[in-house]
Write a protein that holds these residues in place. Structure first.
Motif, PDB file in Angstrom:
ATOM      1  N   GLY A   1       0.790  -1.226   0.000  1.00  0.00           N
ATOM      2  CA  GLY A   1       0.000   0.000   0.000  1.00  0.00           C
ATOM      3  C   GLY A   1       0.818   1.269   0.000  1.00  0.00           C
ATOM      4  O   GLY A   1       0.293   2.352   0.288  1.00  0.00           O
ATOM      5  N   ASP A   2       2.112   1.185  -0.317  1.00  0.00           N
ATOM      6  CA  ASP A   2       2.995   2.359  -0.306  1.00  0.00           C
ATOM      7  C   ASP A   2       4.033   2.162  -1.406  1.00  0.00           C
ATOM      8  O   ASP A   2       4.691   1.109  -1.471  1.00  0.00           O
ATOM      9  CB  ASP A   2       3.681   2.489   1.056  1.00  0.00           C
ATOM     10  N   TRP A   3       4.210   3.176  -2.266  1.00  0.00           N
ATOM     11  CA  TRP A   3       5.111   3.013  -3.405  1.00  0.00           C
ATOM     12  C   TRP A   3       6.569   2.901  -2.978  1.00  0.00           C
ATOM     13  O   TRP A   3       7.344   2.148  -3.576  1.00  0.00           O
ATOM     14  CB  TRP A   3       4.937   4.168  -4.395  1.00  0.00           C
ATOM     15  N   PHE A   4       6.982   3.627  -1.948  1.00  0.00           N
ATOM     16  CA  PHE A   4       8.378   3.532  -1.521  1.00  0.00           C
ATOM     17  C   PHE A   4       8.672   2.175  -0.883  1.00  0.00           C
ATOM     18  O   PHE A   4       9.774   1.636  -1.027  1.00  0.00           O
ATOM     19  CB  PHE A   4       8.722   4.671  -0.560  1.00  0.00           C
ATOM     20  N   LEU A   5       7.690   1.606  -0.166  1.00  0.00           N
ATOM     21  CA  LEU A   5       7.880   0.252   0.357  1.00  0.00           C
ATOM     22  C   LEU A   5       7.920  -0.758  -0.794  1.00  0.00           C
ATOM     23  O   LEU A   5       8.678  -1.735  -0.752  1.00  0.00           O
ATOM     24  CB  LEU A   5       6.762  -0.105   1.335  1.00  0.00           C
ATOM     25  N   ALA A   6       7.105  -0.516  -1.826  1.00  0.00           N
ATOM     26  CA  ALA A   6       7.127  -1.394  -2.996  1.00  0.00           C
ATOM     27  C   ALA A   6       8.487  -1.331  -3.683  1.00  0.00           C
ATOM     28  O   ALA A   6       9.043  -2.357  -4.103  1.00  0.00           O
ATOM     29  CB  ALA A   6       6.017  -0.997  -3.970  1.00  0.00           C
ATOM     30  N   ILE A   7       9.053  -0.121  -3.783  1.00  0.00           N
ATOM     31  CA  ILE A   7      10.368   0.046  -4.410  1.00  0.00           C
ATOM     32  C   ILE A   7      11.446  -0.633  -3.571  1.00  0.00           C
ATOM     33  O   ILE A   7      12.353  -1.293  -4.099  1.00  0.00           O
ATOM     34  CB  ILE A   7      10.668   1.547  -4.602  1.00  0.00           C
ATOM     35  N   ALA A   8      11.355  -0.502  -2.243  1.00  0.00           N
ATOM     36  CA  ALA A   8      12.318  -1.180  -1.369  1.00  0.00           C
ATOM     37  C   ALA A   8      12.205  -2.695  -1.518  1.00  0.00           C
ATOM     38  O   ALA A   8      13.221  -3.407  -1.586  1.00  0.00           O
ATOM     39  CB  ALA A   8      12.080  -0.766   0.080  1.00  0.00           C
ATOM     40  N   ALA A   9      10.966  -3.209  -1.590  1.00  0.00           N
ATOM     41  CA  ALA A   9      10.758  -4.651  -1.750  1.00  0.00           C
ATOM     42  C   ALA A   9      11.252  -5.127  -3.107  1.00  0.00           C
ATOM     43  O   ALA A   9      11.695  -6.271  -3.249  1.00  0.00           O
ATOM     44  CB  ALA A   9       9.273  -4.980  -1.578  1.00  0.00           C
ATOM     45  N   TYR A  10      11.193  -4.271  -4.119  1.00  0.00           N
ATOM     46  CA  TYR A  10      11.714  -4.621  -5.440  1.00  0.00           C
ATOM     47  C   TYR A  10      13.213  -4.905  -5.354  1.00  0.00           C
ATOM     48  O   TYR A  10      13.741  -5.756  -6.061  1.00  0.00           O
ATOM     49  CB  TYR A  10      11.449  -3.470  -6.411  1.00  0.00           C
ATOM     50  N   ASN A  11      13.884  -4.205  -4.447  1.00  0.00           N
ATOM     51  CA  ASN A  11      15.328  -4.371  -4.300  1.00  0.00           C
ATOM     52  C   ASN A  11      15.700  -5.559  -3.422  1.00  0.00           C
ATOM     53  O   ASN A  11      16.561  -6.370  -3.787  1.00  0.00           O
ATOM     54  CB  ASN A  11      15.940  -3.093  -3.731  1.00  0.00           C
ATOM     55  N   CYS A  12      15.062  -5.679  -2.261  1.00  0.00           N
ATOM     56  CA  CYS A  12      15.508  -6.695  -1.295  1.00  0.00           C
ATOM     57  C   CYS A  12      14.518  -7.835  -1.116  1.00  0.00           C
ATOM     58  O   CYS A  12      14.795  -8.784  -0.374  1.00  0.00           O
ATOM     59  CB  CYS A  12      15.803  -6.050   0.052  1.00  0.00           C
ATOM     60  N   GLY A  13      13.342  -7.741  -1.754  1.00  0.00           N
ATOM     61  CA  GLY A  13      12.339  -8.791  -1.621  1.00  0.00           C
ATOM     62  C   GLY A  13      11.296  -8.450  -0.576  1.00  0.00           C
ATOM     63  O   GLY A  13      11.608  -7.816   0.440  1.00  0.00           O
ATOM     64  N   PRO A  14      10.051  -8.862  -0.785  1.00  0.00           N
ATOM     65  CA  PRO A  14       8.979  -8.544   0.173  1.00  0.00           C
ATOM     66  C   PRO A  14       9.207  -9.160   1.544  1.00  0.00           C
ATOM     67  O   PRO A  14       8.763  -8.611   2.558  1.00  0.00           O
ATOM     68  CB  PRO A  14       7.723  -9.110  -0.499  1.00  0.00           C
ATOM     69  N   GLY A  15       9.927 -10.282   1.615  1.00  0.00           N
ATOM     70  CA  GLY A  15      10.192 -10.905   2.914  1.00  0.00           C
ATOM     71  C   GLY A  15      11.005 -10.010   3.822  1.00  0.00           C
ATOM     72  O   GLY A  15      10.709  -9.878   5.023  1.00  0.00           O
ATOM     73  N   ASN A  16      12.046  -9.371   3.275  1.00  0.00           N
ATOM     74  CA  ASN A  16      12.879  -8.480   4.082  1.00  0.00           C
ATOM     75  C   ASN A  16      12.124  -7.233   4.518  1.00  0.00           C
ATOM     76  O   ASN A  16      12.344  -6.710   5.615  1.00  0.00           O
ATOM     77  CB  ASN A  16      14.131  -8.081   3.297  1.00  0.00           C
ATOM     78  N   VAL A  17      11.234  -6.738   3.665  1.00  0.00           N
ATOM     79  CA  VAL A  17      10.435  -5.566   4.044  1.00  0.00           C
ATOM     80  C   VAL A  17       9.460  -5.941   5.154  1.00  0.00           C
ATOM     81  O   VAL A  17       9.287  -5.194   6.129  1.00  0.00           O
ATOM     82  CB  VAL A  17       9.695  -4.996   2.817  1.00  0.00           C
ATOM     83  N   ASN A  18       8.819  -7.094   5.042  1.00  0.00           N
ATOM     84  CA  ASN A  18       7.912  -7.544   6.110  1.00  0.00           C
ATOM     85  C   ASN A  18       8.665  -7.728   7.429  1.00  0.00           C
ATOM     86  O   ASN A  18       8.157  -7.402   8.511  1.00  0.00           O
ATOM     87  CB  ASN A  18       7.238  -8.855   5.707  1.00  0.00           C
ATOM     88  N   LYS A  19       9.881  -8.240   7.339  1.00  0.00           N
ATOM     89  CA  LYS A  19      10.691  -8.423   8.544  1.00  0.00           C
ATOM     90  C   LYS A  19      11.011  -7.071   9.183  1.00  0.00           C
ATOM     91  O   LYS A  19      10.954  -6.917  10.413  1.00  0.00           O
ATOM     92  CB  LYS A  19      11.985  -9.153   8.177  1.00  0.00           C
ATOM     93  N   ALA A  20      11.341  -6.069   8.340  1.00  0.00           N
ATOM     94  CA  ALA A  20      11.636  -4.730   8.862  1.00  0.00           C
ATOM     95  C   ALA A  20      10.395  -4.100   9.491  1.00  0.00           C
ATOM     96  O   ALA A  20      10.491  -3.403  10.512  1.00  0.00           O
ATOM     97  CB  ALA A  20      12.165  -3.841   7.731  1.00  0.00           C
ATOM     98  N   ILE A  21       9.230  -4.357   8.903  1.00  0.00           N
ATOM     99  CA  ILE A  21       7.980  -3.830   9.473  1.00  0.00           C
ATOM    100  C   ILE A  21       7.739  -4.426  10.858  1.00  0.00           C
ATOM    101  O   ILE A  21       7.369  -3.719  11.810  1.00  0.00           O
ATOM    102  CB  ILE A  21       6.801  -4.125   8.522  1.00  0.00           C
ATOM    103  N   ARG A  22       7.966  -5.726  11.002  1.00  0.00           N
ATOM    104  CA  ARG A  22       7.772  -6.372  12.308  1.00  0.00           C
ATOM    105  C   ARG A  22       8.752  -5.824  13.338  1.00  0.00           C
ATOM    106  O   ARG A  22       8.379  -5.538  14.480  1.00  0.00           O
ATOM    107  CB  ARG A  22       7.940  -7.886  12.175  1.00  0.00           C
ATOM    108  N   ARG A  23      10.019  -5.666  12.947  1.00  0.00           N
ATOM    109  CA  ARG A  23      11.029  -5.175  13.883  1.00  0.00           C
ATOM    110  C   ARG A  23      10.776  -3.729  14.297  1.00  0.00           C
ATOM    111  O   ARG A  23      11.181  -3.309  15.385  1.00  0.00           O
ATOM    112  CB  ARG A  23      12.417  -5.294  13.253  1.00  0.00           C
TER     113      ARG A  23
END
Length: 562
Positions: free
Chosen positions: A208-230
């Motif tokens: 739901g956020d373009w910058f998070l989508a761009i970050a996930a494009y680089n490192c994968g959605p798993g790493n972004v979800n992990k960062a959200i939890r942390r």
């Protein structure tokens, strides 16, 4: 003495290495950790069409601020902030010290590469914008390709991410990018952009956020979800920034910096350099395997240009064996491809054929007791074949005449007489590959083969076709044979089936149909809109289509007229 020499070498090494380390230390941490960004900026300079860039003659007119040629402007944080706030985009652009580090990288340290990328943008950005607009995505997403690959379609990261949009193999396959021994669609500007748009759209739906989508494009959605939890459930890039992988932390700041520099390049005394890529490109359909060398020879286009326009073909071969493939050519050459396609195929077929054996006749003529002269006469065992490489040799030549027939072209004629198109044009003063029917052409042939080549003028089309391909067979005329139907036993079930078939036949009798060939970007819905009164379901039912996404480029669809 050896100790003094070793000490001198050590001092030289320290003296040369120290500035590089000091220079790296001056870069912000985020920039230093963005290894692939720096690597791709440098690798961009090795491309053929980038090496052949020309200085922009319009630079003076674009220099609206009156900068000196070598002037490198810098600005205060307040100026950067105000400019970034003015960027008209749905993306949440902000300015901070992280972004400033990358603005400094692009606008100060890598100015030469940026000017070349500005020139490349004129070629690639229209491709990106068309796809992004089709999917109703922010057009500023196009700048992501600059961060990913520096607009280098051949870029390959240290982990194997490939192409303008840096697709990993697995992700590319997920988004229908073909990768095999001959083709890598990750390097195709059109196919990879389509896949990147779909991937980013899926990521945006997930976060739901373009910058998070761009970050996930680089490192994968798993790493972004992990960062959200942390982060305790935070949902913006800057809130989860400390919990992302080190390289990804610099990814969005680099994207913001590229967006800024490309939109405010004149303010930084940066101007697009003209890149050696054609302004107009056309796409042709290839239905037989050919290679770049054959295309270059017949169409008189540089092989490097073919590679730059078609980077997806790994081995300079278009492997159109079991399916049609696309080839992109300068618009000025695309029309000629249709005219000379058979000639290109013949040249390629001949280049793949085994070399003809030659028979050597050696005559020794003694001058005196201590010397002798050796004369070597080379004759080809196949009288209808003369290597084009031997055209320039000092063999005895004879002129023969050929009258151009309907359906002929220079490529075919060159094949029949075993000469090059260039030679035909030179012998006959032709300025282009076009030649009118009835024109008498002069062809230089080996004197000992004159009788063979003179016969060509009176040959039939089939005979001439067999000169280039001895195994060529004329298309068979298919004759429909009406078979007498076997008598069937009539049952109650058969009677019902016959009545149903008759009903269906009567319902379709009298209806007219037309055919439509699927083009790039077509969907069943868009095709249905072309034909008033036709629905998607009718097209699917008439053509046996179950999945709306199963359309293939070049597929022929049957459409019922209203």
């Amino acid at each position: 003495m050896k100790k003094l020499f070793s000490l001198a070498l050590l001092l030289v090494w320290i003296g040369t290495a120290a500035p590089t380390k000091a220079q790296n230390r001056n870069l912000p941490d985020d920039v230093q950790q963005s290894g692939d960004i720096l690597k791709n900026l440098d690798s961009l300079m090795n491309l053929w069409y980038v090496k052949n860039t020309t200085y922009n003659k319009a630079k003076k007119s674009e220099n609206i601020y009156g900068y000196r040629a070598d002037e490198v402007p810098t600005f205060s944080d307040s100026v950067y902030t105000a400019r970034i706030e003015k960027i008209n985009s749905p993306l949440p652009y902000v300015y901070n010290d992280k972004v400033r580090g990358f603005i400094n990288l692009y606008a100060v340290r890598k100015r030469q590469q940026v000017e070349k990328m500005l020139g490349l943008a004129d070629f690639y950005f229209p491709i990106y914008e068309e796809v992004l607009d089709k999917y109703n995505m922010p057009l500023e997403i196009k700048y992501l390709s600059v961060v990913e690959s520096a607009l280098n379609p051949r870029a390959v990261s240290r982990v194997g991410a490939t192409g303008l949009w840096q697709f990993m193999y697995t992700t590319g396959i997920m988004y229908r990018l073909n990768v095999d021994s001959y083709v890598d669609d990750r390097k195709d500007p059109y196919e990879s952009t389509e896949a990147a748009a779909l991937f980013l759209k899926d990521l945006h739906s997930l976060f739901g956020d373009w910058f998070l989508a761009i970050a996930a494009y680089n490192c994968g959605p798993g790493n972004v979800n992990k960062a959200i939890r942390r982060s305790g459930g935070k949902r913006t890039f800057w809130e989860i920034y400390p919990y992302l992988p080190q390289e990804t932390r610099g990814y969005v700041p680099a994207f913001i910096a590229v967006s800024y520099v490309f939109q405010y390049h004149r303010e930084h005394n940066l101007y697009p350099q003209t890149v050696n890529l054609p302004k107009m490109v056309d796409t042709v359909l290839v239905d037989k395997e050919i290679n770049f060398a054959s295309i270059a020879q017949v169409l008189e286009v540089d092989v490097e240009m073919l590679r730059d326009l078609n980077p997806q073909y790994k081995k300079d071969v278009v492997p159109a064996r079991n399916k049609n493939l696309y080839l992109r050519l300068p618009a000025t050459k695309a029309y000629n491809f249709g005219t000379f396609k058979d000639s290109i195929c013949n040249v390629y077929t001949r280049s793949c054929a085994p070399k003809q054996p030659v028979e050597k006749k050696i005559v020794l003529k003694a001058r005196d007791s201590s010397d002798s002269t050796v004369i070597v006469m080379v004759e080809n065992t196949n009288p209808s074949y003369v290597s084009k490489q031997q055209e320039g040799n000092n063999y005895s030549k004879t002129k023969v005449q050929y009258t151009v027939k309907a359906g002929d072209n220079l490529g075919l004629i060159a094949d029949w007489f075993d000469v090059s198109i260039y030679s035909l044009r030179r012998w006959n003063g032709l300025k282009s590959n076009k030649v009118p029917v009835g024109r008498r052409l002069t062809v230089m042939v080996p004197s000992d083969k004159t009788s063979h080549y003179k016969k060509i003028n009176a040959m039939s089309k089939l005979q001439k076709a067999r000169l280039a391909n001895p195994n060529y067979e004329a298309p068979e005329q298919k004759v429909a044979v009406k078979e007498k139907p076997e008598p069937k036993q009539t049952t109650a079930k058969t009677t019902v089936e016959n009545k149903t078939a008759q009903t269906q036949k009567s319902s379709t009798s009298g209806k007219k149909f037309e055919y439509y060939v699927v083009q790039r970007g077509d969907t069943l819905w868009s095709i249905a809109q072309r034909f008033p009164g036709v629905t998607v379901e009718e097209i699917k039912q008439l053509n046996g289509i179950r999945d709306n996404r199963s359309l293939q480029l070049g597929q022929k669809l049957k459409i019922q007229k209203g």
